[in-house]
Design a protein around this motif. Sequence first.
Motif, PDB file in Angstrom:
ATOM      1  N   PHE A 195     -13.326   4.642   1.131  1.00  0.00           N
ATOM      2  CA  PHE A 195     -12.070   4.178   1.725  1.00  0.00           C
ATOM      3  C   PHE A 195     -11.279   3.599   0.565  1.00  0.00           C
ATOM      4  O   PHE A 195     -11.645   2.569   0.010  1.00  0.00           O
ATOM      5  N   CYS A 196     -10.225   4.294   0.157  1.00  0.00           N
ATOM      6  CA  CYS A 196      -9.513   3.907  -1.052  1.00  0.00           C
ATOM      7  C   CYS A 196      -8.030   3.733  -0.765  1.00  0.00           C
ATOM      8  O   CYS A 196      -7.415   4.564  -0.107  1.00  0.00           O
ATOM      9  N   LEU A 197      -7.473   2.642  -1.279  1.00  0.00           N
ATOM     10  CA  LEU A 197      -6.055   2.354  -1.134  1.00  0.00           C
ATOM     11  C   LEU A 197      -5.359   2.553  -2.473  1.00  0.00           C
ATOM     12  O   LEU A 197      -5.854   2.099  -3.500  1.00  0.00           O
ATOM     13  N   SER A 198      -4.226   3.226  -2.459  1.00  0.00           N
ATOM     14  CA  SER A 198      -3.368   3.284  -3.639  1.00  0.00           C
ATOM     15  C   SER A 198      -2.335   2.186  -3.442  1.00  0.00           C
ATOM     16  O   SER A 198      -1.655   2.135  -2.417  1.00  0.00           O
ATOM     17  N   VAL A 199      -2.256   1.285  -4.405  1.00  0.00           N
ATOM     18  CA  VAL A 199      -1.446   0.081  -4.270  1.00  0.00           C
ATOM     19  C   VAL A 199      -0.341   0.073  -5.316  1.00  0.00           C
ATOM     20  O   VAL A 199      -0.560   0.441  -6.470  1.00  0.00           O
ATOM     21  N   ARG A 200       0.837  -0.344  -4.925  1.00  0.00           N
ATOM     22  CA  ARG A 200       1.956  -0.484  -5.859  1.00  0.00           C
ATOM     23  C   ARG A 200       1.754  -1.773  -6.661  1.00  0.00           C
ATOM     24  O   ARG A 200       1.554  -2.842  -6.106  1.00  0.00           O
ATOM     25  N   THR A 201       1.768  -1.639  -7.986  1.00  0.00           N
ATOM     26  CA  THR A 201       1.668  -2.797  -8.873  1.00  0.00           C
ATOM     27  C   THR A 201       2.930  -2.853  -9.727  1.00  0.00           C
ATOM     28  O   THR A 201       3.758  -1.941  -9.675  1.00  0.00           O
ATOM     29  N   LEU A 202       3.063  -3.875 -10.519  1.00  0.00           N
ATOM     30  CA  LEU A 202       4.223  -3.977 -11.412  1.00  0.00           C
ATOM     31  C   LEU A 202       4.212  -2.862 -12.454  1.00  0.00           C
ATOM     32  O   LEU A 202       5.257  -2.466 -12.961  1.00  0.00           O
ATOM     33  N   ASP A 203       3.015  -2.336 -12.778  1.00  0.00           N
ATOM     34  CA  ASP A 203       2.875  -1.266 -13.770  1.00  0.00           C
ATOM     35  C   ASP A 203       2.915   0.134 -13.166  1.00  0.00           C
ATOM     36  O   ASP A 203       2.740   1.117 -13.877  1.00  0.00           O
ATOM     37  N   GLY A 204       3.100   0.247 -11.864  1.00  0.00           N
ATOM     38  CA  GLY A 204       3.083   1.545 -11.193  1.00  0.00           C
ATOM     39  C   GLY A 204       2.045   1.550 -10.090  1.00  0.00           C
ATOM     40  O   GLY A 204       1.500   0.517  -9.726  1.00  0.00           O
TER      41      GLY A 204
ATOM     42  N   VAL B 206       7.766   2.403   4.013  1.00  0.00           N
ATOM     43  CA  VAL B 206       8.541   3.480   3.397  1.00  0.00           C
ATOM     44  C   VAL B 206       8.741   3.187   1.916  1.00  0.00           C
ATOM     45  O   VAL B 206       8.645   4.071   1.076  1.00  0.00           O
ATOM     46  N   ASP B 207       9.011   1.942   1.591  1.00  0.00           N
ATOM     47  CA  ASP B 207       9.252   1.536   0.203  1.00  0.00           C
ATOM     48  C   ASP B 207       8.353   0.335  -0.135  1.00  0.00           C
ATOM     49  O   ASP B 207       8.760  -0.813   0.014  1.00  0.00           O
ATOM     50  N   PRO B 208       7.102   0.592  -0.587  1.00  0.00           N
ATOM     51  CA  PRO B 208       6.159  -0.503  -0.856  1.00  0.00           C
ATOM     52  C   PRO B 208       6.647  -1.443  -1.958  1.00  0.00           C
ATOM     53  O   PRO B 208       7.297  -1.017  -2.917  1.00  0.00           O
TER      54      PRO B 208
ATOM     55  N   ILE C  31       0.840  -1.194   0.000  1.00  0.00           N
ATOM     56  CA  ILE C  31       0.000   0.000   0.000  1.00  0.00           C
ATOM     57  C   ILE C  31       0.877   1.247   0.000  1.00  0.00           C
ATOM     58  O   ILE C  31       1.754   1.409   0.839  1.00  0.00           O
ATOM     59  N   VAL C  32       0.634   2.118  -0.974  1.00  0.00           N
ATOM     60  CA  VAL C  32       1.374   3.369  -1.113  1.00  0.00           C
ATOM     61  C   VAL C  32       0.722   4.468  -0.278  1.00  0.00           C
ATOM     62  O   VAL C  32       1.389   5.253   0.383  1.00  0.00           O
ATOM     63  N   ASP C  33      -0.620   4.509  -0.302  1.00  0.00           N
ATOM     64  CA  ASP C  33      -1.349   5.561   0.401  1.00  0.00           C
ATOM     65  C   ASP C  33      -2.764   5.070   0.694  1.00  0.00           C
ATOM     66  O   ASP C  33      -3.267   4.160   0.030  1.00  0.00           O
ATOM     67  N   VAL C  34      -3.395   5.697   1.665  1.00  0.00           N
ATOM     68  CA  VAL C  34      -4.778   5.378   2.008  1.00  0.00           C
ATOM     69  C   VAL C  34      -5.537   6.695   2.130  1.00  0.00           C
ATOM     70  O   VAL C  34      -5.007   7.685   2.616  1.00  0.00           O
TER      71      VAL C  34
END
Length: 144
Positions: free
Chosen positions: A71-80, A121-123, A55-58
């Motif tokens: 309630f939304c999560l920004s998630v790190r994927t292989l594409d960004g 710190v580094d997702p 998780i990058v941000d909530v």
Amino acid sequence: MAKDIMKAGEDSGSIRAKGYGCTVTLCDGVVTIERNKIVASMYGFARTEIPVGSIVDVSPGKATVFTNGLFCLSVRTLDGDTPMLGSASESRKSPYCAIYTKKQEKDFRRLYDAVESMLPVDPLPVAYDQTPESLYMRQLVSKA
């Protein structure tokens, strides 16, 4: 303690918030969004599991008497990183969002605080990204 949020034992550190057609649980470093049958049919899947380490941000979108919160999560994927969505109507684009009402906002705020306190710190990229499987994304592909 609020009716819709439960702590499942002090040892497990589990937090659960019941939203609009879904339940979001934080347990053992994993956020799980489980959708009921109607909401699952709108999204294209019933369950999403996101390790907190991805998780990058909530974002705790504010609910009012007239609009639902998100309630939304920004998630790190292989594409960004997945984008943060601005409205409950857009949430169907992402498997990493849950909708809640004004009455449920306090419970989601507790969940937000718990997830935010655990953000890495580094997702790392999530092992399995459901975004392309959402009903919305499949409809976009079929129209192209």
